[in-house]
Every structure is written in structure tokens, then in C-alpha cells.
Design a protein around this motif. Structure first.
Motif, short mmCIF file in Angstrom:
data_model
loop_
_atom_site.label_atom_id
_atom_site.label_comp_id
_atom_site.label_asym_id
_atom_site.label_seq_id
_atom_site.Cartn_x
_atom_site.Cartn_y
_atom_site.Cartn_z
N ALA A 43 5.89 4.32 1.62
CA ALA A 43 6.47 5.49 2.29
C ALA A 43 7.25 5.09 3.53
O ALA A 43 8.36 5.59 3.78
CB ALA A 43 5.37 6.48 2.65
N ASN A 44 6.70 4.18 4.34
CA ASN A 44 7.39 3.74 5.55
C ASN A 44 8.68 3.00 5.24
O ASN A 44 9.69 3.16 5.94
CB ASN A 44 6.47 2.85 6.40
CG ASN A 44 5.36 3.64 7.07
OD1 ASN A 44 5.53 4.82 7.39
ND2 ASN A 44 4.20 3.02 7.27
N ARG B 173 0.85 -1.18 0.00
CA ARG B 173 0.00 0.00 0.00
C ARG B 173 0.89 1.24 0.00
O ARG B 173 2.08 1.16 0.29
CB ARG B 173 -0.92 0.01 1.24
CG ARG B 173 -1.90 -1.17 1.27
CD ARG B 173 -2.92 -0.98 2.40
NE ARG B 173 -2.27 -0.84 3.70
CZ ARG B 173 -1.90 -1.86 4.46
NH1 ARG B 173 -2.13 -3.11 4.05
NH2 ARG B 173 -1.33 -1.64 5.64
N MET B 174 0.31 2.40 -0.34
CA MET B 174 1.09 3.63 -0.44
C MET B 174 1.84 3.94 0.87
O MET B 174 3.00 4.33 0.86
CB MET B 174 0.20 4.82 -0.82
CG MET B 174 -0.26 4.82 -2.26
SD MET B 174 1.11 5.00 -3.45
CE MET B 174 1.16 3.35 -4.18
N ASN B 175 1.16 3.76 2.00
CA ASN B 175 1.80 4.02 3.29
C ASN B 175 2.95 3.05 3.55
O ASN B 175 3.96 3.42 4.16
CB ASN B 175 0.79 3.94 4.43
CG ASN B 175 0.01 5.24 4.60
OD1 ASN B 175 0.28 6.21 3.89
ND2 ASN B 175 -0.95 5.25 5.51
N GLU B 176 2.80 1.82 3.12
CA GLU B 176 3.88 0.83 3.29
C GLU B 176 5.11 1.23 2.47
O GLU B 176 6.25 1.10 2.94
CB GLU B 176 3.40 -0.56 2.86
CG GLU B 176 2.44 -1.21 3.85
CD GLU B 176 1.95 -2.57 3.37
OE1 GLU B 176 2.03 -3.53 4.15
OE2 GLU B 176 1.51 -2.68 2.20
#
Length: 464
Positions: A307-308, A302-305
Motif C-alpha cells: 500500500a505504501n 507485507r500488505m502495508n508495504e
């Protein structure tokens, strides 16, 4: 009855930041003893800003004050911002790649296939990088490869020094002894008024010998570590790394195969972009951002993954990136105090007084000294060649030999001088203390300096 026991504190190697700030302080102190001076700068026909020979003059001294010493750290970070953020971005992209576990799976497969023949991977990698360094001047571009080579070397039974050496020592062996590096040989010959890449045949023979000796040194050390891992200078440190050398070969999933294809295309794109389009760190950083996003999407993150994972990779780069700023801080002190031109003026004066037979070696020594204060190849050519080329005419050293002395003097120290940003950043990424690297590489450096001196002498006495 009571006994008092005193425990001695265990000695620790100084942190890279401590070493580099110490060098900044030493550089600042020297500004009180080295007179300030400068040459006039002019633009030559090729558009290079070069010093004008015979224009040196002393100017008002401007030694580094207490506050200026600490200000130089910030100014060095600002000067090195391009490289610092390049390292951050590449580290973030590799953080996404690392989160997919594709590299680990590929390493497991590779170590199984090369079982018993791992040593032969070293000359293949080093020769390829030496060719890149000798032809299109590859240098800063190798920093991302450290993140791949170190765990690969450990998985194969070598150590982090071997993995780092395959990359750094390989590329700089080619860069320093290059037969057609546009940033060193090309610039220096242009300033000296010689046809571009003339004398390539002689340089190629010297490059071949220089590279072969360098590869042999790394292979001998790697074989020693393979037989007895405790003989590694990084044995204790490598034991703490999160690289499981006992894992059975992992099976690559279809997603991971696709991710490795994207990585391969990225590296091919990097080479083509640099050679054909003249890319530098901004374009290369953009390429790795694209790679990171593509890899994350293929992995199903996912996008947050994504980024993290990017942030996690970036965190690993902080020390390596900031080290470059410290190195630039040293250079900033020397530049702001106007001592670099003074050093050049006096050391070139020493060469002028040498007998003709030793003048070429004198040039080689001068260029070797200059590279500690001007680690840029093209920058050192612009400062030194307008003086060394006509000086050679006066003392009986051909301009081709003067260029040869420059390229070996400029190239060899790139793999050990703490003012070299690429070296210090790479060591930080590899988690190798500079002191340990020095202990390992010093015999090779001495061998390379001897080879450089022999090549310059042969060229001076028998060829040019």
C-alpha cells in the motif's frame, strides 16, 4: 566605501500549470470575438453521432465569464476523470514495481549486453509502437511505458527526451500516418461512405516513409547526445535524476526475474485485451492493479508495504494527471461557448473558395487547425468529415484524399499541442517542460507537415 550589488533573478520556464491556465484564459477571451454557432447532429448508419452538413446556424452568444473561467478547470478535471484516475492507478502499480528494484537490475544487465550498440534499440522500439499506432490505434496505452523508457535511455547514455520520444513520437508517427487505424481511418472512411481501410496500399507506402524519417530524426539526436551529453536540452535536469548511469550491471535475483515475467505478461495481456476484447482505460487500469499486487506478493512485501509503495508511486503522478484536467478545461471553454462549430464552418468556407489544385492542401490545413480544438481522432472525424466529404465532391477532391488530409491533419499535432492530454501527461511523468519539448520537436513537426502536404498533393494529383 560601500557597493550596492543587485542580483538579477534567474529566468525560469513557466510551470505546465501556468502555461495551460494561460491557454484557458486565451480561449476564454476568444469567446468574446468568435460568434456562437452550431450544426445539427444526427446518427449515421454506423451509430456515429455526426454533424449534418448545411445545418450551421448562429445562436445566442455565450462568452466565458470570469467565474466560468475558473469553473472550467474543475469541469475539465471532471471530464478527464477517467484518464486522470487511470494515470494515478498505473503510477501506483509502477510504484510497487519500482520498490522491488527489478527494473533497475534489468537495465543494468541490458546496458551491459548492448554496450556500444544502444542506438539500435531506438528503431526497434519506435517501429514496434508505430505499427501498433497504425493498426489498432494505440495511443493512451503508451503512458505507462514512459516510466520505463526514460530511465532506460539515461542508463544507455542518451537523455530523457530520447526516452520520451521513443515512446510518444514512435506511436504517434504510426497513429497519424496510419494505414488501418480504426479510430481515424476507419471512422473517417465510414462517414465518407468508403469501404473500410480501402486505399491501404498507398497509405502503407506513405506510413513507411513518414515513420522512417521520424525514426531517423530521433536517432540523429540520440547519437549527438551520446557523443556529447552536454548537447542535450535536458542535460541539467537529467543530472538531478535518481538514475545512476555508472552502476555496474546488477544481478537479477529469482524473485526479480519472476517479477519481470509478470510485467511482460501484463504488457502482452494489455495488447491482446485491446485488440481482441476492445479494452480501454478502465480494463487496463484493472490489469495494472492486478500486476501491482502480484509483484508485491512475489517480492515478499507485507500488505502495508504494498500500500505504501502504491501511494508513493501515485504521488509521482499527481502533476501529470492534473495536467490532463487543465487541457480538458480548454476544450470545455470552447464547447460551452459553442465556438468549435463556428471555427469549422468558417475554415471549411475558405477551402470551398480555393482553386481545385490547392483544395486538398486547404483540407489538410483545416484539419490541422481543427485538431487544436478537437484533439480526439474519432471526434474530429465525426465533426469534420460530414462536411469535408461532400465539399470534396463539389471542388474536385476525391473522398479518399479528403480522408488522407484528415488523418495527417489530425495526427501530426498530437505530439506538440498542449490540448493533447496524453502528451501533457507523458511530459509530466518524464519531468520534461513543454517549452523544452517544443524546442526539440519543432523541426520534426515542420518536416512531418511538409511530408503530409506532399502525400496529400501526390494523392490528389496522381492517385485519387
Amino acid at each position: 566605501m560601500s557597493t550596492n550589488t543587485s542580483t538579477k533573478k534567474k529566468y525560469e520556464f513557466p510551470h505546465s500549470f501556468i502555461i495551460l491556465f494561460g491557454l484557458m484564459a486565451i480561449a476564454a477571451i476568444t469567446t468574446y470575438f468568435i460568434p456562437a454557432g452550431q450544426y445539427d447532429r444526427v446518427e449515421d448508419e454506423a451509430g456515429h453521432t455526426v454533424v449534418a452538413d448545411g445545418t450551421y446556424q448562429t445562436i445566442e452568444s455565450s462568452p466565458t465569464g470570469f467565474m466560468q473561467l475558473f469553473e472550467s478547470l474543475h469541469l475539465g478535471m471532471v471530464d478527464a476523470a477517467g484518464i486522470i484516475f487511470f494515470i494515478f492507478i498505473v503510477g501506483g502499480a509502477f510504484g510497487i514495481l519500482s520498490a522491488t528494484k527489478s527494473i533497475e537490475a534489468a537495465f543494468g544487465s541490458l546496458t551491459q549486453k548492448l554496450s556500444g550498440k544502444e542506438i539500435f534499440l531506438i528503431p526497434v522500439i519506435m517501429l514496434f509502437l508505430a505499427i501498433c499506432g497504425a493498426t489498432w490505434g494505440m495511443a493512451e496505452e503508451v503512458i505507462p511505458f514512459i516510466l520505463i523508457a526514460v530511465p532506460l535511455a539515461i542508463r544507455m547514455g542518451f537523455d530523457s527526451l530520447t526516452g520520451t520520444a521513443m515512446i510518444l513520437v514512435g506511436v504517434y508517427a504510426g497513429f497519424g500516418s496510419a494505414f488501418m487505424n480504426p479510430f481515424t481511418v476507419g471512422v473517417a472512411q465510414g462517414i465518407a461512405g468508403l469501404p473500410t481501410f480501402s486505399g491501404m496500399g498507398v497509405r502503407f507506402v506513405f506510413w513507411l516513409i513518414f515513420t522512417a524519417v521520424t525514426i531517423a530524426y530521433v536517432m540523429l539526436y540520440a547519437r549527438k547526445v551520446k557523443k556529447d551529453p552536454t548537447r542535450s536540452l535536458m542535460y541539467k535536469e537529467d543530472k538531478k535524476r535518481n538514475v545512476d548511469v555508472d552502476d555496474a550491471a546488477e544481478t537479477l535475483s529469482k524473485r526479480q526475474v519472476a517479477i519481470l515475467v509478470v510485467l511482460a505478461l501484463t504488457l502482452v495481456g494489455l495488447a491482446l485485451g485491446v485488440i481482441i476484447q476492445g479494452w480501454y482505460i478502465t480494463e487496463i487500469a484493472a490489469l495494472f492493479v492486478i500486476m501491482g499486487v502480484a509483484v508485491g506478493i512475489i517480492a515478499g512485501f507485507r500488505m502495508n508495504e504494498i500500500a505504501n509503495a502504491f501511494v508513493k508511486g501515485l504521488e509521482e503522478m499527481v502533476q501529470g494527471a492534473l495536467i490532463v484536467g487543465f487541457a480538458y478545461g480548454i476544450l470545455r471553454i470552447l464547447e460551452d461557448s459553442n465556438t468549435i462549430d463556428t471555427i469549422l464552418y468558417h475554415v471549411s468556407g475558405v477551402v470551398a473558395d480555393l482553386p481545385t489544385a490547392f483544395a486538398a492542401i486547404g483540407m489538410f490545413v483545416v484539419q490541422s487547425i481543427l485538431n487544436f480544438v478537437v484533439p480526439s481522432g474519432s471526434g474530429q472525424a465525426a465533426i469534420s468529415m460530414p462536411i469535408m466529404a461532400p465539399l470534396g465532391d463539389l471542388i474536385g477532391v476525391s473522398r479518399q484524399t479528403a480522408v488522407l488530409a484528415f488523418q495527417y491533419g489530425d495526427g501530426i499535432s498530437n505530439v506538440f499541442t498542449p490540448t493533447a492530454g496524453v502528451l501533457m501527461a507523458s511530459l509530466a511523468l518524464a519531468k520534461i517542460p513543454w517549452i523544452k519539448w517544443m524546442k526539440w520537436i519543432l523541426p520534426l513537426i515542420l518536416i512531418q507537415y511538409v511530408l503530409g502536404a506532399i502525400f496529400v498533393t501526390i494523392a490528389h494529383l496522381f492517385i485519387w
